[in-house]
Design an enzyme around this catalytic site. Structure first.
Site, mmCIF file in Angstrom:
data_model
loop_
_atom_site.group_PDB
_atom_site.id
_atom_site.type_symbol
_atom_site.label_atom_id
_atom_site.label_comp_id
_atom_site.label_asym_id
_atom_site.label_seq_id
_atom_site.Cartn_x
_atom_site.Cartn_y
_atom_site.Cartn_z
ATOM 1 N N SER A 235 0.819 -1.212 0.000
ATOM 2 C CA SER A 235 0.000 0.000 0.000
ATOM 3 C C SER A 235 0.854 1.264 0.000
ATOM 4 O O SER A 235 0.506 2.260 -0.628
ATOM 5 C CB SER A 235 -0.936 0.004 1.212
ATOM 6 N N HIS B 271 0.449 4.341 4.602
ATOM 7 C CA HIS B 271 -0.153 5.008 3.450
ATOM 8 C C HIS B 271 0.362 6.448 3.340
ATOM 9 O O HIS B 271 0.774 6.892 2.263
ATOM 10 C CB HIS B 271 -1.673 5.029 3.601
#
Length: 573
Positions: A335, A390
């Site tokens: 991610s 993230h």
């Protein structure tokens, strides 16, 4: 038939050419011809040309804007398939009494009629922007401000109204009716008024060469192989999700953890973690998104810079994950790499020609980025999602994208410094191969650790260990402590050969002793007991050779007392 420029002044009805003048007015005396006056282009006309050439506007109003055309000197249209903005220019330099005449209700109606030209995001229709820009040679009067302030609607209205007044005689004198940002911003207008006027040429972008994606499928293959390895070589119990490996497996194969990376120096986890995933849904979600995003980025930038973005996203995501998350958190997944690619793509999207492709790309990037980054403001982690990774990946990838956007000339088809970036990619690949070696060894040790007596099952005394020796040896045959307890039982039964066999078995795997019992007394204790067994069998010379490495004075300056008592180190006091 040519179309007259709406900004050019119409000829005066009183003016006549020389050939049309009455004969009585024709002078008979020849006089020198006066030089032709050069009419300076109005700022409104200049602004229109700059917006068309540089910002993607066109002087082709949609049919719904007919009333705007009648009320303005020019109407410019920006439409990219997702958003739409109509800019109404009123040239008060040419005619000081000129004013924009439509009211708010008319603008709202026109804007709503134009909503059919905007796109939809998550089921929500995007708004239409309507801007009124009056350009004159005097500051905005109180009457101007009161009149233009009416051109605004509610914050969440589908039609965004903006009204501005530009004073071309005072650089920077731009008045706006609202604080909301407009397509043609006040900052942009101030810059055009303040700077010397430029020759306006239509913006040209270098044609992007055709590139066959290589890193995109390579990354997906690596992720799939990593997920398969989690199940083929997993350690400990399985996880709760569908095809979910357990936490022990993720730690063993390279999951990022602040204590292991920062305190134990296991840097290789930062490169291995993106190839590991928590379950099949985690893998599929990241894989599908990465396939499209990576292919787009690689097609735009090439392999060298795309590889650098991979590295930046992985390192940035891992770094912020360690900085924010608790020591107990283990982070895996690509991610951070995905967020880095999306942020870089957003920063570099201006290299894509204006139109639906650029707009859709920007909207897609924001649709994926925003939901992935917002939760960091609410908690450290959202369930099992590492939002810190993230954000870290997005910050790192966005920084690389912004730097590249500034350094990459718009007319150059290939990014700068491709060769150095390729060299960085080669080094990163080598580092990844080395990381895989470290991960393999750590996984082997993790699997081996499960074959050792856990701390909660370890007997507290030798006597307790002798009582449980048979059971411990059956359950943990590779643990040297189980063999030590069994040897003590055999020594008590005067089975010296059997005790020697157990002790030599305990010493037969030096890797276990060095890796798991380094710094403990277990190696010394095993050698001491084996030396005792050899002495009792009349093999003192063999015993002395065996324990010689341990006949070293400790911090207190004393030799090991047990070996001294056996006469294997120095003399008995």
């Amino acid at each position: 038939m040519s179309t007259p420029d709406p900004f050019e002044p119409s000829p005066s009805p009183d003016s006549q050419s020389a050939s049309e003048a009455p004969a009585s007015q024709v002078a008979l005396v020849e006089v020198p011809a006066a030089p032709m006056a050069v009419v300076e282009e109005s700022f409104a006309r200049y602004l229109a040309r700059r917006l068309v050439a540089e910002e993607g506007f066109r002087e082709e109003p949609v049919p719904e804007a007919a009333e705007l055309v009648a009320a303005s000197d020019a109407v410019l249209t920006y439409s990219d398939g997702m958003s739409m903005v109509l800019v109404c220019l009123v040239d008060r330099e040419r005619e000081t009494s000129r004013r924009f005449g439509l009211d708010v209700a008319a603008l709202e109606r026109i804007g709503k009629e134009c909503l059919k030209y905007t796109g939809t995001v998550s089921g929500t229709k995007l708004p239409v922007g309507l801007q009124v820009i009056e350009v004159g040679r005097t500051p905005a009067t109180e009457e101007d401000r009161q009149r233009l302030e009416r051109y605004r609607l509610g914050l969440f209205h589908k039609v965004h109204l903006h009204a501005m007044h530009v004073d071309t005689t005072a650089p920077g004198a731009v008045w706006a009716s609202t604080w909301r940002r407009a397509k043609v911003s006040a900052r942009y207008l101030r810059r055009l008024v303040s700077e010397p006027r430029q020759v306006v040429a239509e913006e040209t972008l270098a044609e992007v060469p055709e590139r066959t994606p290589v890193l995109s499928p390579a990354l997906l293959v690596a992720m799939v192989l990593g997920f398969a390895a989690e199940h083929l070589f997993g350690v400990g119990e399985k996880g709760d999700g569908l095809l979910a490996p357990g936490v022990q497996t993720l730690v063993a194969m390279g999951g990022v953890n602040s204590m292991l990376v920062l305190e134990a120096g296991q840097w290789w986890r930062l490169l291995m973690a993106p190839l590991l995933h928590g379950d099949i849904f985690h893998l599929l979600l990241n894989g599908v998104c990465l396939w499209f995003v990576t292919a787009t980025v690689e097609g735009l930038l090439g392999r060298a810079w795309t590889g650098l973005l991979f590295l930046a996203g992985a390192l940035g995501g891992g770094a912020l994950s360690m900085a924010i998350n608790a020591d107990s958190v283990v982070s895996v997944g690509a991610s951070g790499v995905l967020m880095g690619l999306l942020a870089a793509l957003l920063a570099l999207s201006r290299r894509i020609p204006r139109g639906p492709e650029r707009a859709q790309l920007q909207v897609l990037s924001l649709q994926l980025l925003i939901p992935s980054l917002i939760p960091i403001g609410m908690s450290r982690t959202g369930g099992e999602i590492d939002f810190a990774a993230h954000v870290g990946g997005a910050l790192a990838g966005g920084a690389v994208g912004l730097l590249l956007a500034r350094a990459w000339a718009r007319k150059e088809p290939v990014p700068p410094a491709t060769t150095p970036m390729g060299a960085v990619g080669v080094l990163a690949t080598v580092a990844l191969m080395v990381s895989m070696g470290f991960a393999f060894q750590y996984r082997q040790d993790s699997a081996l650790e499960l074959e050792l007596i856990p701390a909660e099952a370890l007997p507290e005394t030798h006597a307790a260990g002798m009582e449980q020796a048979k059971d411990l040896l059956a359950r943990y045959p590779r643990d040297p402590r189980a063999h030590l307890f069994q040897a003590l039982v055999l020594m008590e039964a005067n089975d010296l050969p059997g005790a020697e066999r157990e002790l030599r078995t305990a010493l037969s795997e030096p890797h276990i002793l060095e890796h798991f019992f380094e710094g403990s007394v277990l190696p010394l204790l095993l050698h001491e007991e084996l030396g005792r067994v050899l002495v009792e069998q009349g093999r003192k010379d063999e015993a002395q050779a065996l324990v010689k490495p341990f006949c070293v004075a400790g911090e207190d300056g004393q030799l090991p007392s047990g070996l001294v008592e056996l006469g294997l180190c120095g003399t008995t006091p």
